[in-house]
Structure formats: structure tokens, C-alpha cells
Design a protein around this motif. Sequence first.
Motif, PDB file in Angstrom:
ATOM      1  N   HIS A  48      -6.944  14.102  39.567  1.00  0.00           N
ATOM      2  CA  HIS A  48      -6.566  12.789  40.084  1.00  0.00           C
ATOM      3  C   HIS A  48      -7.612  11.734  39.707  1.00  0.00           C
ATOM      4  CE1 HIS A  48      -4.198  15.063  43.448  1.00  0.00           C
ATOM      5  NE2 HIS A  48      -3.659  15.185  42.249  1.00  0.00           N
ATOM      6  N   GLU A  67      -6.968   8.333  37.502  1.00  0.00           N
ATOM      7  CA  GLU A  67      -7.321   6.999  37.971  1.00  0.00           C
ATOM      8  C   GLU A  67      -8.264   6.307  36.994  1.00  0.00           C
ATOM      9  OE1 GLU A  67      -8.686   7.852  41.929  1.00  0.00           O
ATOM     10  OE2 GLU A  67      -6.730   8.773  42.407  1.00  0.00           O
ATOM     11  N   PHE A 127      -4.210   5.007  35.955  1.00  0.00           N
ATOM     12  CA  PHE A 127      -3.122   5.296  36.881  1.00  0.00           C
ATOM     13  C   PHE A 127      -3.488   4.854  38.302  1.00  0.00           C
ATOM     14  CE2 PHE A 127      -1.704   7.757  33.368  1.00  0.00           C
ATOM     15  CZ  PHE A 127      -0.369   8.058  33.562  1.00  0.00           C
ATOM     16  N   PRO A 137      -2.869   5.721  42.394  1.00  0.00           N
ATOM     17  CA  PRO A 137      -2.381   6.752  43.305  1.00  0.00           C
ATOM     18  C   PRO A 137      -1.310   6.229  44.251  1.00  0.00           C
ATOM     19  CG  PRO A 137      -4.536   5.996  44.004  1.00  0.00           C
ATOM     20  CD  PRO A 137      -4.253   5.320  42.690  1.00  0.00           C
ATOM     21  N   HIS A 173       0.796   9.870  40.946  1.00  0.00           N
ATOM     22  CA  HIS A 173       0.184   8.708  40.319  1.00  0.00           C
ATOM     23  C   HIS A 173       1.195   8.003  39.418  1.00  0.00           C
ATOM     24  CE1 HIS A 173      -3.402  10.833  41.661  1.00  0.00           C
ATOM     25  NE2 HIS A 173      -4.096   9.727  41.445  1.00  0.00           N
TER      26      HIS A 173
END
Length: 234
Positions: A29, A33, A37, A39, A48
Motif C-alpha cells: 500500500h 501511494e 494512488f 487509498p 487504492h
Amino acid sequence: MPLADRFLTVRRDVHSREVLARGGDPEAHSILERSGFVPVVRLHETYHRLPVGLDEAEEKRLATRAVARLRAVKYGVDTDNAFDTEMREPHYLPLGSSIAHLAERIRDATTSDEVADALTELTASHDGVPIALGEVLAATAAFYQDLGQPPDPHTAKRLQYLAEHRLAVLWSDLAHMRNDLADRHQDHPQRRACTAEAGPDEREASAVCACPPPPPRLTTTPVAAPAAPAHTRR
């Protein structure tokens, strides 16, 4: 770590036409990011998406880069042909890993001097971490102040409040603890440097280490951000 957490999908949704990434663990994740992207946290799912307002070429660039970065650290990624790539980007440790290393130093510390030395990186009055973070908050507040949307001045004031009050309290408390430990020169009663040797009263020939078990690793529970102070509300 569950094996399923090492797999993700990065695809364009057939209904919304958004580019969505699903699956993965917190490290994945973080890579998403850092690749642009955003969340999305739902009641039963976290996934995401790419930011709104991008053209198709930019969506392809960001999604392809995310796939390359994920595969570079051995994540399995099922993706659309448009985002598939043989490219692998070098993986560099993020800035936060340097701060996390301080936690490792403190977990391994056996004396108050060692902990004080580690905390100095947080409490240094000129270039400690909270000081730098305060500069980031101030710079972001200045950016928001004249950005042009109605909520922006309130956001700027909120950032200023966090920098001047909440962050200042954190820095002050840590500095007090660091200085207290620096004056103690005390060995921790439950920790000692591991020599990998058996104690003098150990009768078992197979024994090689008489050290106590390591202290439990404490984790923190995220808390909600505090409400904006009343005097900043319009």
C-alpha cells in the motif's frame, strides 16, 4: 505474513472506468501511494485508486510504474495488458525507515545513555525530526492559504495550529525525557548486552546464552485526528 498479501490486482474497473489496485499488505500500500494512488477505506475493504481528473496517458504511466515498483520487491501483480511491463525500478528505503531505525536502537538499548542518544535525533533544537516536520506543516499551510477554494483558509489555520500547539507539545515532552535519560547514566535492570555465553551457575553444557528474553514489542493504536479548535471555525 499471509501469502495472499503478496498478490495484488491493478486493473481498470469495467463499470467506473477507474484504475483500481486491490490486495497487498501495508508495504504494498505504501508503494502504491508513493506511485500516486489514493487509498479508499470502506467498511469491509481497503483499496487504492488513481486521482480523479487524469487523462488516460497519465493513468497508464502511473499504473505501469506502480506495477514495476511492486514487482521489483517480489509482489505478484495481475494487471491489464495496458499496464503490464518488464521494467523493474530500484527500491530505495523510504525516509520513514530512518526514523523507524531509531525504534530498533531503543529496543536494543541497555543503558539510559543509548536511549538518550537515539532520542536526540528527535529532540535536536535546530534540525530534529519534529522541527523539520513543523517546517513541512508551515509550508503546506502557506500553500493552502491562497489556493482559492472556500475551505482552504481553514485548512491553513488547522495546519498552523497543529504545528504551533500539538507538535510543540510532542517536541517538548520528548526533549524533557531525553534530557532526563542523559543525566541518569543508568543500566536498564531488565536488559544487558548479549555475550552469547552461559551464566556462571548454568549446569547444562548445551546452554550458550543466559540473557533474559527480549522485551515485548509495543504497538500503538491509531487515534482519530483531534477536532479543529473552536476559534478557527468560520
